[in-house]
Design a protein around this motif. Structure first.
Motif, PDB file in Angstrom:
ATOM      1  N   ASP A   1      30.106  14.736 -55.493  1.00  0.00           N
ATOM      2  CA  ASP A   1      31.294  13.885 -55.594  1.00  0.00           C
ATOM      3  C   ASP A   1      32.465  14.647 -56.222  1.00  0.00           C
ATOM      4  O   ASP A   1      32.339  15.814 -56.581  1.00  0.00           O
ATOM      5  CB  ASP A   1      30.975  12.603 -56.374  1.00  0.00           C
ATOM      6  N   CYS A   2      33.604  13.948 -56.352  1.00  0.00           N
ATOM      7  CA  CYS A   2      34.818  14.601 -56.845  1.00  0.00           C
ATOM      8  C   CYS A   2      34.611  15.220 -58.233  1.00  0.00           C
ATOM      9  O   CYS A   2      35.096  16.311 -58.495  1.00  0.00           O
ATOM     10  CB  CYS A   2      35.971  13.601 -56.896  1.00  0.00           C
ATOM     11  N   TYR A   3      33.883  14.510 -59.083  1.00  0.00           N
ATOM     12  CA  TYR A   3      33.669  15.035 -60.431  1.00  0.00           C
ATOM     13  C   TYR A   3      32.949  16.380 -60.374  1.00  0.00           C
ATOM     14  O   TYR A   3      33.354  17.350 -61.027  1.00  0.00           O
ATOM     15  CB  TYR A   3      32.866  14.035 -61.276  1.00  0.00           C
TER      16      TYR A   3
ATOM     17  N   GLN B   1      38.290  17.745 -46.911  1.00  0.00           N
ATOM     18  CA  GLN B   1      38.582  16.359 -46.532  1.00  0.00           C
ATOM     19  C   GLN B   1      38.952  15.455 -47.710  1.00  0.00           C
ATOM     20  O   GLN B   1      39.161  14.269 -47.521  1.00  0.00           O
ATOM     21  CB  GLN B   1      37.411  15.766 -45.729  1.00  0.00           C
ATOM     22  N   CYS B   2      39.072  16.017 -48.922  1.00  0.00           N
ATOM     23  CA  CYS B   2      39.382  15.158 -50.065  1.00  0.00           C
ATOM     24  C   CYS B   2      40.814  15.378 -50.550  1.00  0.00           C
ATOM     25  O   CYS B   2      41.147  16.445 -51.068  1.00  0.00           O
ATOM     26  CB  CYS B   2      38.404  15.398 -51.211  1.00  0.00           C
ATOM     27  N   LYS B   3      41.631  14.364 -50.412  1.00  0.00           N
ATOM     28  CA  LYS B   3      43.043  14.468 -50.803  1.00  0.00           C
ATOM     29  C   LYS B   3      43.213  14.498 -52.315  1.00  0.00           C
ATOM     30  O   LYS B   3      44.230  14.949 -52.828  1.00  0.00           O
ATOM     31  CB  LYS B   3      43.830  13.285 -50.238  1.00  0.00           C
ATOM     32  N   GLN B   4      42.203  13.994 -53.029  1.00  0.00           N
ATOM     33  CA  GLN B   4      42.276  13.970 -54.484  1.00  0.00           C
ATOM     34  C   GLN B   4      42.005  15.353 -55.075  1.00  0.00           C
ATOM     35  O   GLN B   4      42.684  15.777 -55.999  1.00  0.00           O
ATOM     36  CB  GLN B   4      41.227  13.009 -55.023  1.00  0.00           C
ATOM     37  N   CYS B   5      40.997  16.010 -54.568  1.00  0.00           N
ATOM     38  CA  CYS B   5      40.582  17.289 -55.149  1.00  0.00           C
ATOM     39  C   CYS B   5      41.440  18.459 -54.674  1.00  0.00           C
ATOM     40  O   CYS B   5      41.599  19.440 -55.400  1.00  0.00           O
ATOM     41  CB  CYS B   5      39.120  17.590 -54.817  1.00  0.00           C
ATOM     42  N   TYR B   6      41.970  18.373 -53.488  1.00  0.00           N
ATOM     43  CA  TYR B   6      42.650  19.537 -52.944  1.00  0.00           C
ATOM     44  C   TYR B   6      43.828  20.022 -53.807  1.00  0.00           C
ATOM     45  O   TYR B   6      43.950  21.223 -54.060  1.00  0.00           O
ATOM     46  CB  TYR B   6      43.098  19.312 -51.488  1.00  0.00           C
TER      47      TYR B   6
ATOM     48  N   ALA C   1      33.436  22.103 -47.940  1.00  0.00           N
ATOM     49  CA  ALA C   1      33.469  20.937 -47.050  1.00  0.00           C
ATOM     50  C   ALA C   1      34.180  19.770 -47.725  1.00  0.00           C
ATOM     51  O   ALA C   1      35.001  19.080 -47.111  1.00  0.00           O
ATOM     52  CB  ALA C   1      32.045  20.551 -46.654  1.00  0.00           C
ATOM     53  N   HIS C   2      33.876  19.575 -49.008  1.00  0.00           N
ATOM     54  CA  HIS C   2      34.513  18.472 -49.740  1.00  0.00           C
ATOM     55  C   HIS C   2      36.034  18.673 -49.811  1.00  0.00           C
ATOM     56  O   HIS C   2      36.802  17.748 -49.550  1.00  0.00           O
ATOM     57  CB  HIS C   2      33.918  18.387 -51.140  1.00  0.00           C
ATOM     58  N   LEU C   3      36.439  19.879 -50.138  1.00  0.00           N
ATOM     59  CA  LEU C   3      37.873  20.161 -50.294  1.00  0.00           C
ATOM     60  C   LEU C   3      38.635  19.974 -48.983  1.00  0.00           C
ATOM     61  O   LEU C   3      39.798  19.586 -48.983  1.00  0.00           O
ATOM     62  CB  LEU C   3      38.079  21.590 -50.818  1.00  0.00           C
TER      63      LEU C   3
HETATM   64 ZN   LIG Z   1      37.214  15.023 -54.131  1.00  0.00          ZN
END
Ligand SMILES: [Zn+2]
Lengths: 88, 199
Positions: free
Chosen positions: A12-14, A42-47, A38-40
């Motif tokens: 997850d993001c954390y 598609q994740c607008k929060q983490c990028y 892969a997470h980065l």
């Molecule tokens: Zn994230």
């Protein structure tokens, strides 16, 4: 090794943010590297956080070139080495 | 092939190898020495002593291994000895445990990125160089080896003679301190106000 795939999907993001530096340094296992990549993607929060840390590390790396050894130091080193037997 | 220069008559091959493999790292060793001493004259002494020791123990260098890492390890030891001589006790040892605890406690997820827009306006180069110079030595050496010199954690660990986990915690704490310094730098430069106007 299918179990590993199942585990990485659960990242997850954390987990991603916590390991951003290890990721940028390439210090994680291949599986974790892939999962974070892969997470980065598609994740607008983490990028943005990733982008910030990358810019920061690039700026740090860019401070590298600014201190060549002064010629005086080079001459002294060579003189010392010659005295010790080096033929330069 | 292993050349030795420990005998009275220097082995030409070994000498030649030293010239080709070790000497080209002079700039790097100087930069590393300067990052530790933060004083050009001390760095000068450290570099001279490093290359002299390296030359004398060149027979212990494993051909094909990382020469820069080998030289940095010597350089680090020369620096520590210089410090010891000057202060009898290295500043590196005193509050080491305390700093280490601080480093490992620092696992919070960063909120510094909120200041990304501020940092993008700061001229990062000079600000970072100053901030690196102001880092406590334990953190500075980890940051310099990994972030500036581009070493892997295990290489830096080998140069500093500490476990990889220690490098990691020192590095992360050092980076966070640098980011905090940059935010303060941006604030002092009046950049925070501009940034908040745009929010
Ligand atoms: Zn994230």
């Amino acid at each position: 090794m299918y179990l590993t795939v199942t585990q990485t999907v659960a990242m997850d993001c954390y987990d991603v943010v916590r390991q951003l530096w290890d990721y940028l340094d390439g210090e994680l296992t291949d599986e974790s590297m892939d999962a974070i990549r892969a997470h980065l993607a598609q994740c607008k929060q983490c990028y943005p956080q990733f982008d910030f840390e990358r810019t920061f590390l690039e700026a740090l790396a860019a401070t590298r070139r600014e201190h060549p050894a002064p010629n005086m130091v080079r001459r002294k080193v060579l003189a010392k080495l010659r005295k010790a037997g080096l033929e330069v | 092939m292993t050349g030795t220069i420990s005998s009275a008559e220097p082995d030409r091959v070994a000498t030649r190898r030293f010239e080709v493999e070790a000497l080209p790292w002079l700039d790097d060793v100087y930069r590393f020495a300067l990052s530790m001493t933060r004083d050009e004259s001390d760095a000068d002494d450290v570099v001279q002593e490093t290359f002299l020791r390296a030359y004398r123990s060149w027979h212990t260098f494993e051909p094909g291994s990382e020469c820069r890492k080998w030289l940095f390890t010597i350089c680090r030891n020369v620096f520590l000895r210089l410090r010891e001589r000057e202060r009898r006790r290295v500043d590196y040892g005193g509050d080491d445990a305390q700093l280490e605890a601080l480093a490992s406690a620092q696992e919070s997820v960063g909120s510094i990125a909120e200041h990304a827009d501020v940092l993008s306006r700061v001229d990062l180069g000079p600000a970072l160089e100053r901030a690196i110079g102001e880092l406590p030595e334990v953190f500075r050496s980890a940051v310099v080896l990994v972030d500036v010199e581009g070493m892997a954690y295990n290489e830096a660990a080998s140069v500093l003679g500490v476990p990889v986990g220690t490098i990691r915690s020192r590095l992360f704490r050092g980076r966070r301190l640098l980011q905090e310094a940059l935010v303060i730098f941006g604030r002092d430069a009046g950049l925070t106000a501009q940034a908040s106007c745009e929010v």
